[in-house]
Scaffold this active site. Structure first.
Site, PDB file in Angstrom:
ATOM      1  N   HIS A 252       0.836  -1.214   0.000  1.00 54.62           N
ATOM      2  CA  HIS A 252       0.000   0.000   0.000  1.00 54.62           C
ATOM      3  C   HIS A 252       0.867   1.259   0.000  1.00 54.62           C
ATOM      4  O   HIS A 252       0.440   2.304   0.475  1.00 54.62           O
ATOM      5  CB  HIS A 252      -0.946   0.047   1.204  1.00 54.62           C
ATOM      6  CG  HIS A 252      -1.686  -1.232   1.428  1.00 54.62           C
ATOM      7  ND1 HIS A 252      -2.930  -1.480   0.873  1.00 54.62           N
ATOM      8  CD2 HIS A 252      -1.353  -2.356   2.114  1.00 54.62           C
ATOM      9  CE1 HIS A 252      -3.334  -2.695   1.235  1.00 54.62           C
ATOM     10  NE2 HIS A 252      -2.391  -3.257   1.979  1.00 54.62           N
ATOM     11  N   SER A 373      15.850  21.770 -15.840  1.00 54.46           N
ATOM     12  CA  SER A 373      14.638  22.529 -16.163  1.00 54.46           C
ATOM     13  C   SER A 373      15.064  23.867 -16.734  1.00 54.46           C
ATOM     14  O   SER A 373      16.023  24.477 -16.247  1.00 54.46           O
ATOM     15  CB  SER A 373      13.808  22.731 -14.892  1.00 54.46           C
ATOM     16  OG  SER A 373      13.005  23.887 -15.020  1.00 54.46           O
ATOM     17  N   GLN A 418      -3.886  -5.262 -43.054  1.00 51.09           N
ATOM     18  CA  GLN A 418      -2.794  -4.336 -43.345  1.00 51.09           C
ATOM     19  C   GLN A 418      -2.579  -3.368 -42.173  1.00 51.09           C
ATOM     20  O   GLN A 418      -1.466  -2.904 -41.945  1.00 51.09           O
ATOM     21  CB  GLN A 418      -3.137  -3.585 -44.629  1.00 51.09           C
ATOM     22  CG  GLN A 418      -2.058  -2.683 -45.155  1.00 51.09           C
ATOM     23  CD  GLN A 418      -2.379  -2.189 -46.562  1.00 51.09           C
ATOM     24  OE1 GLN A 418      -2.389  -2.944 -47.528  1.00 51.09           O
ATOM     25  NE2 GLN A 418      -2.670  -0.919 -46.669  1.00 51.09           N
TER      26      GLN A 418
HETATM   27  N1  ARG Z   1      -0.392  -4.897 -48.252  1.00 52.11           N
HETATM   28  C1  ARG Z   1      -1.203  -6.028 -48.038  1.00 52.11           C
HETATM   29  C2  ARG Z   1      -1.331  -6.303 -46.524  1.00 52.11           C
HETATM   30  O1  ARG Z   1      -0.557  -5.810 -45.790  1.00 52.11           O
HETATM   31  C3  ARG Z   1      -0.619  -7.209 -48.722  1.00 52.11           C
HETATM   32  C4  ARG Z   1      -1.598  -8.274 -49.046  1.00 52.11           C
HETATM   33  C5  ARG Z   1      -2.503  -7.787 -50.117  1.00 52.11           C
HETATM   34  N2  ARG Z   1      -3.441  -8.780 -50.512  1.00 52.11           N
HETATM   35  C6  ARG Z   1      -4.565  -8.467 -51.162  1.00 52.11           C
HETATM   36  N3  ARG Z   1      -5.348  -9.431 -51.468  1.00 52.11           N
HETATM   37  N4  ARG Z   1      -4.876  -7.240 -51.433  1.00 52.11           N
HETATM   38  O2  ARG Z   1      -2.206  -6.961 -46.083  1.00 52.11           O
END
Ligand code: ARG
Length: 558
Positions: A252, A373, A418
């Site tokens: 604590h 500072s 992605q």
């Molecule tokens: N840039 C894409 C990713 O990072 C690569 C795979 C793309 N595949 C697709 N079917 N568009 O996922």
């Protein structure tokens, strides 16, 4: 190609998928959906995976031996294009730069190297060549090429019809490469011509990105575990130096019982070992190769998937193509493990920040890691520990992003995936940055052992040892607790620690207090009564420290 087809191709901007499209992409959308600006850092992984795929399709009869060799050479050259895309680790030599320096081609350098008896696997990593600056092999190579240049005998052929990429070509392809897969194909076409277009036989970007990311994470795990080991060893060193120095432990955030400073430091070693084991565990689970999974249902060629798996150092091929192309559990596990590590780093940072305050005064912050500072001349601010604490937020953020990203996805590949790349890169970079500094910072910590000891020996931190004394005399612990509580109150009223209260006064509280009481509550006894595995008794901590040093020095974490 008919005129119409050519127009269509033009409209889709030379994409990898332009065949079925009639209308051009909206320009803003086109720019916005590209992943190349960030997945360019997967260049080394993409090249390695492409080389493995090339071997696999060659074995299936799609490429002749000579074509495979040109393909591999070409891919190596593509991998060298931009050293900054595939950062060279210390001690690594970039064949392209070296080639320029020695007046020869990267290809000749690789050829020469591979023929040297000392040359072995550890010298190559993706497209890099690993040679320390003082490696005798490097010196010999330099001599060799210097002589070759003088004699002008270097007869290695280059691909004359397809001259090496110029900066302008590169800039142009950078501008319209959709992603790293597209980029490598474009570059490879420049380097080896139409043969490059065969590389995509029997594969899909869906399996490629899944493979590239696995390679990236696998390396990032290895680097993180190495960094963790360095940090753990720094803590162990510090603990060894601390010897029998003591400090208060807190519950604590109120002073609880004295512990050895080494015991406190070893608590972090325990966390680090769990972090490393979590990463090693994730690594083992993810170490399977998606290549040959195709877009979703498996490659359309009878490929021997074990070839690619072996070439890339995977334990084997993934068992299900739908899972392999859409699985990002390894990203989730990786970021979650880093988030947990971030929590540990942040707790360490918080304790040091607190202990460095004038109020605690347990340590003096190393000046090399602190700033002043601009307003208050007297200040020394704990920027490093504060920033570590702050960076853990990004790590937790990355894990959260991955979990939310994946939770609603139908099988199999979806473009949402992605979005999983950047948080992973960011988390890996963040941890690399921290672990690059933390071991040195840890080593440079200077404790004020006097302050720590005085905090550990005042404020009745021996009360629990006192209660244990009574319970050893046969008083039920609950009752002993109550009696010592009364003794503490007595001490508070008269401004005395327990050992300064006259025995007669104590005996008024309980007849069980005897002459041996004072021997039971000094600092050493208060420590040594915790004589259990994992306790702070001095012999236990010494043993724990020796064991930790041994574990960390063995290969287990290496
Ligand atoms: N840039 C894409 C990713 O990072 C690569 C795979 C793309 N595949 C697709 N079917 N568009 O996922």
């Amino acid at each position: 190609m008919s005129e119409q087809q050519a127009k269509t191709k033009q409209a889709a901007g030379g994409k990898m998928w332009s065949g079925r499209f009639r209308e051009p992409l909206d320009a803003a959308f086109e720019q916005w959906q590209r992943s190349f600006p960030f997945d360019v850092r997967l260049l080394a992984q993409e090249v390695a995976a492409s080389k493995a795929h090339a071997q696999m399709i060659a074995a299936a009869g799609i490429l002749t031996d000579a074509e495979l060799e040109r393909m591999i050479d070409g891919l190596d050259q593509v991998g060298d294009i931009r050293p900054e895309f595939a950062p060279i680790e210390p001690g690594m030599v970039n064949p392209r730069l070296l080639g320029a320096e020695l007046g020869t081609t990267p290809r000749s350098i690789r050829r020469w190297l591979s023929k040297q008896p000392e040359f072995c696997e550890i010298h190559v990593k993706h497209t890099r060549i690993a040679l320390a600056k003082d490696d005798p092999l490097l010196l010999r190579m330099k001599n060799h090429f210097a002589i070759q240049a003088n004699l002008n005998l270097d007869g290695e052929g280059t691909y004359e019809e397809f001259p090496a990429t110029t900066e302008a070509d590169l800039a142009a392809s950078m501008a319209h490469a959709e992603d790293i897969h597209h980029f490598v194909e474009l570059q490879l076409t420049r380097v080896i011509g139409p043969l490059a277009l065969k590389l995509h036989t029997g594969r899909s970007r869906n399996e490629q990105i899944a493979t590239d990311m696995r390679l990236f994470v696998r390396e990032a795990i290895d680097a993180t575990v190495k960094g963790l080991r360095r940090w753990a060893l720094a803590l162990i060193e510090l603990a060894e130096q601390a010897g029998d120095a003591v400090m208060p432990s807190y519950t604590h955030l109120q002073r609880a019982e004295p512990v050895l400073v080494a015991h406190w430091l070893l608590a972090y070693v325990s966390m680090i070992e769990r972090d490393a084991s979590r990463l090693a565990d994730a690594r083992q689970r993810m170490n399977l190769c998606p290549l040959g999974s195709g877009a979703v249902a498996g490659a359309t060629l009878a490929l021997d998937r074990t070839i690619a798996a072996r070439a890339l150092g995977f334990a084997g091929p993934t068992p299900n193509s739908m899972d392999a192309t859409s699985d990002r559990d390894f990203l989730l596990e990786f970021t979650q493990a880093l988030a947990t590590l971030g929590v540990h780093i942040s707790r360490f940072a918080e304790e040091l920040t607190l202990y460095a305050t004038a109020e605690f005064g347990f340590l003096d912050l190393p000046e090399a890691f602190s700033t002043g500072s601009s307003a208050m001349p007297q200040k020394k601010n704990p920027d490093f520990t504060e920033l570590m604490r702050g960076k853990s937020a990004r790590l937790v953020g990355a894990a959260t992003t991955l979990a939310v990203l994946l939770k609603g996805l139908p099988l199999a590949y979806n473009k949402d995936l992605q979005e999983g790349q950047e948080p992973v890169f960011d988390a890996a970079d963040t941890v690399r940055g921290i672990l690059g500094i933390l071991p040195a910072f840890t080593r440079s910590l200077k404790f004020n052992f006097e302050r720590m000891k005085s905090a550990a020996t005042t404020g009745y931190l021996n009360a629990m040892a006192a209660a244990t004394y009574l319970s050893n005399k046969g008083v039920a612990f609950r009752r002993a607790h109550e009696i010592v509580g009364n003794a503490v109150r007595l001490g508070l009223e008269s401004g005395r620690e327990l050992d300064a209260i006259p025995l007669a006064k104590l005996q008024e509280l309980s007849p069980e207090f005897g002459e041996d009481f004072h021997a039971a509550i000094p600092l050493e006894a208060t420590l040594d009564c915790h004589d259990v595995i994992g306790g702070t008794a001095r012999t236990r901590v010494r043993a724990a420290l020796a064991q930790a040093r041994q574990r960390l020095s063995s290969d287990a974490l290496a």
